[in-house]
Design a protein around this motif. Structure first.
Motif, short mmCIF file in Angstrom:
data_model
loop_
_atom_site.label_atom_id
_atom_site.label_comp_id
_atom_site.label_asym_id
_atom_site.label_seq_id
_atom_site.Cartn_x
_atom_site.Cartn_y
_atom_site.Cartn_z
N SER A 18 4.68 -14.13 -32.28
CA SER A 18 4.84 -14.31 -33.72
C SER A 18 6.22 -14.83 -34.06
N ALA A 19 6.48 -14.90 -35.38
CA ALA A 19 7.79 -15.28 -35.89
C ALA A 19 7.93 -14.74 -37.31
N PHE A 20 9.18 -14.68 -37.78
CA PHE A 20 9.56 -14.30 -39.13
C PHE A 20 9.37 -12.81 -39.40
N VAL A 21 8.70 -12.37 -40.49
CA VAL A 21 8.84 -10.98 -40.92
C VAL A 21 7.61 -10.11 -40.62
N ALA A 22 6.47 -10.48 -41.15
CA ALA A 22 5.33 -9.55 -41.21
C ALA A 22 4.87 -9.07 -39.83
N ALA A 23 4.54 -10.00 -38.95
CA ALA A 23 4.05 -9.61 -37.63
C ALA A 23 5.13 -8.92 -36.79
N PRO A 24 6.37 -9.44 -36.75
CA PRO A 24 7.41 -8.70 -36.03
C PRO A 24 7.65 -7.30 -36.59
N LEU A 25 7.57 -7.14 -37.90
CA LEU A 25 7.74 -5.82 -38.50
C LEU A 25 6.61 -4.88 -38.09
N ALA A 26 5.39 -5.41 -38.05
CA ALA A 26 4.25 -4.59 -37.62
C ALA A 26 4.45 -4.09 -36.20
N ALA A 27 4.82 -4.99 -35.31
CA ALA A 27 5.01 -4.61 -33.91
C ALA A 27 6.19 -3.66 -33.75
N MET A 28 7.28 -3.88 -34.50
CA MET A 28 8.42 -2.98 -34.42
C MET A 28 8.06 -1.59 -34.93
N THR A 29 7.24 -1.51 -35.96
CA THR A 29 6.80 -0.22 -36.48
C THR A 29 6.11 0.59 -35.39
N ASP A 48 12.34 -18.22 -35.69
CA ASP A 48 13.14 -17.20 -36.37
C ASP A 48 14.32 -16.70 -35.54
N HIS A 49 14.56 -17.29 -34.37
CA HIS A 49 15.55 -16.71 -33.47
C HIS A 49 16.98 -16.84 -33.98
N HIS A 50 17.25 -17.79 -34.86
CA HIS A 50 18.60 -17.96 -35.40
C HIS A 50 18.61 -17.84 -36.92
N ARG A 57 29.17 -16.12 -34.02
CA ARG A 57 28.78 -16.77 -32.77
C ARG A 57 27.34 -17.28 -32.81
N GLY A 58 26.63 -17.01 -33.90
CA GLY A 58 25.27 -17.52 -34.02
C GLY A 58 24.18 -16.56 -33.60
N ASP A 59 24.52 -15.30 -33.29
CA ASP A 59 23.47 -14.32 -32.98
C ASP A 59 22.85 -13.82 -34.28
N SER A 60 21.54 -13.84 -34.34
CA SER A 60 20.83 -13.49 -35.57
C SER A 60 20.73 -11.98 -35.76
N LEU A 61 21.36 -11.47 -36.80
CA LEU A 61 21.22 -10.06 -37.16
C LEU A 61 19.81 -9.78 -37.66
N TYR A 62 19.22 -10.77 -38.27
CA TYR A 62 17.83 -10.69 -38.76
C TYR A 62 16.88 -10.47 -37.58
N TRP A 63 17.01 -11.31 -36.54
CA TRP A 63 16.12 -11.21 -35.38
C TRP A 63 16.31 -9.87 -34.68
N ALA A 64 17.57 -9.46 -34.52
CA ALA A 64 17.83 -8.17 -33.87
C ALA A 64 17.24 -7.04 -34.69
N GLY A 65 17.32 -7.14 -36.00
CA GLY A 65 16.81 -6.06 -36.85
C GLY A 65 15.32 -5.87 -36.77
#
Length: 391
Positions: A18-29, A48-50, A57-65
């Motif tokens: 997946s990518a972006f919010v909904a599916a990653p959030l589901a899996a993280m839950t 969504d990686h960046h 340095r370009g590391d995505s806080l969004y992706w890590a979250g």
């Protein structure tokens, strides 16, 4: 049986593509409740990686979250070899495996029928934009929801910045997955479960009564700024330039606010003058402007600390408006004193305050907050494990 030391979903294995919010959030839950979640990305990361916010340095806080507690595999998904490796991870043996979450087009190697031919009891959770399969994202769904026209204080629509439909869809996906997995345990049958982002919006608008309000009452809710629709509540400015939100949903709560401010008599008189019954939500709503005019000077004459002391002593429902910075620096709930939080060393980013699952169980221990993996960090180990299982 789940391992109570690893969470109630220990043993469950979910693959996410997946990518972006909904599916990653589901899996993280699910991962935060103990499931093993394997996220598969193309080499170099998905779209969504960046994504912002990111470090210098370009590391995505969004992706890590959104990928905390998962395992990360990168594969050349544009090649037959990479696709085959992904299929083997998705269709791995085991009663608790064979579960996929995706919001990518379900064609080619991600086609449900192809995957189900490999593993008939496959559970595939698939997020669509619209129910007919046409694309949509939170921003394009939200603009049609009616909420932007009910937000703000004027005729122009105002977008909120919370991706509400993505977040809600993610939680629906997690719930639907657990429902499908329960049915598979009972029947041995897998299935494809689809969820349309726009249906999440429509379901919510309908459940809150706004569709019926149009059909039955001929009313489309107007924007009322920071006011509470159908009751008394709004923002007030303090002497030191801060803002607070006060909500009086019940008569008891309204009386608590009146008592805290010492304005009970004036507020009751205002209600009489306005011919409004302040013991009802309708009465308080109809008189809201006059009631606010009585209350405004009280807040304006006091600092935030003085307001806090008075309102907390009375049991009034209230909160402080905060920026993200103020949330981190001021709010005592946003610290490790809250058992949901821990300070986690996030690879490539540093040590950050990190939330785990907000759920608390009386019998199961929910895993502590975890870091997100480096992109592709688990590729070699998981592919080796898969190779060993085939031997």
């Amino acid at each position: 049986m789940p391992d109570e030391h690893r969470g109630p979903l220990a043993g469950l294995r979910v693959v996410e593509v997946s990518a972006f919010v909904a599916a990653p959030l589901a899996a993280m839950t699910l991962a935060q409740l103990g499931a093993e979640v394997i996220r598969i990305d193309p080499v170099g990361g998905n779209a969504d990686h960046h994504r912002w916010p990111e470090t210098e340095r370009g590391d995505s806080l969004y992706w890590a979250g959104l990928n905390k507690g998962k395992r990360s595999v990168t594969l050349p998904l544009d090649t037959p070899e990479g696709q085959q490796a992904a299929i083997e991870l998705i269709c791995a043996d085991g009663d608790d495996a064979g579960i996929l979450i995706t919001n990518l087009p379900a064609r080619g190697w991600l086609d449900y029928e192809l995957l189900a031919a490999r593993r008939p009891d496959l559970i595939m959770m698939r997020l669509l934009g619209n129910h007919d399969g046409s694309p949509a994202v939170d921003y394009t769904v939200n603009c049609s929801s009616g909420f932007p026209h009910a937000t703000g204080a004027g005729p122009e629509p105002v977008n909120h910045v919370l991706p509400a439909w993505d977040v809600t869809a993610g939680l629906y996906l997690a719930t639907g997955l657990l429902a499908a997995e329960r049915r598979r345990r009972a029947t041995g049958q897998g299935q494809q479960v689809t969820l349309a982002l726009s249906d999440v919006m429509l379901s919510t608008v309908g459940s809150l009564g706004y569709l019926a309000d149009v059909e039955i009452n001929g009313v489309s809710r107007d924007p009322i700024g920071n006011g509470l629709y159908g009751g008394f509540g709004r923002d007030f400015r303090t002497a030191d330039g801060r803002s607070v939100m006060v909500a009086a949903l019940t008569t008891r709560q309204f009386r608590a606010l009146a008592g805290a401010t010492g304005l009970t008599e004036k507020l009751e008189t205002t209600g009489t003058v306005m011919e409004a019954d302040l013991t009802t939500e309708r009465g308080r709503y109809e008189a809201r402007h006059a009631l606010a005019a009585v209350l405004e000077p009280w807040f304006a004459a006091r600092t935030l600390t003085e307001v806090q002391t008075a309102l907390e002593r009375s049991g009034t429902l209230w909160g402080v408006y905060r920026t993200f910075r103020q949330l981190v620096e001021e709010d005592p709930r946003c610290t490790t004193e809250n058992p949901m939080f821990d300070r986690v060393d996030q690879p490539g980013i540093g040590t950050v305050l990190t939330p785990g699952s907000p759920l608390r169980f009386s019998r199961d221990r929910v895993p502590l907050a975890a870091a997100a993996p480096r992109l592709g960090a688990d590729t070699e180990a998981l592919l080796r494990r898969r190779a060993v299982s085939r031997e």
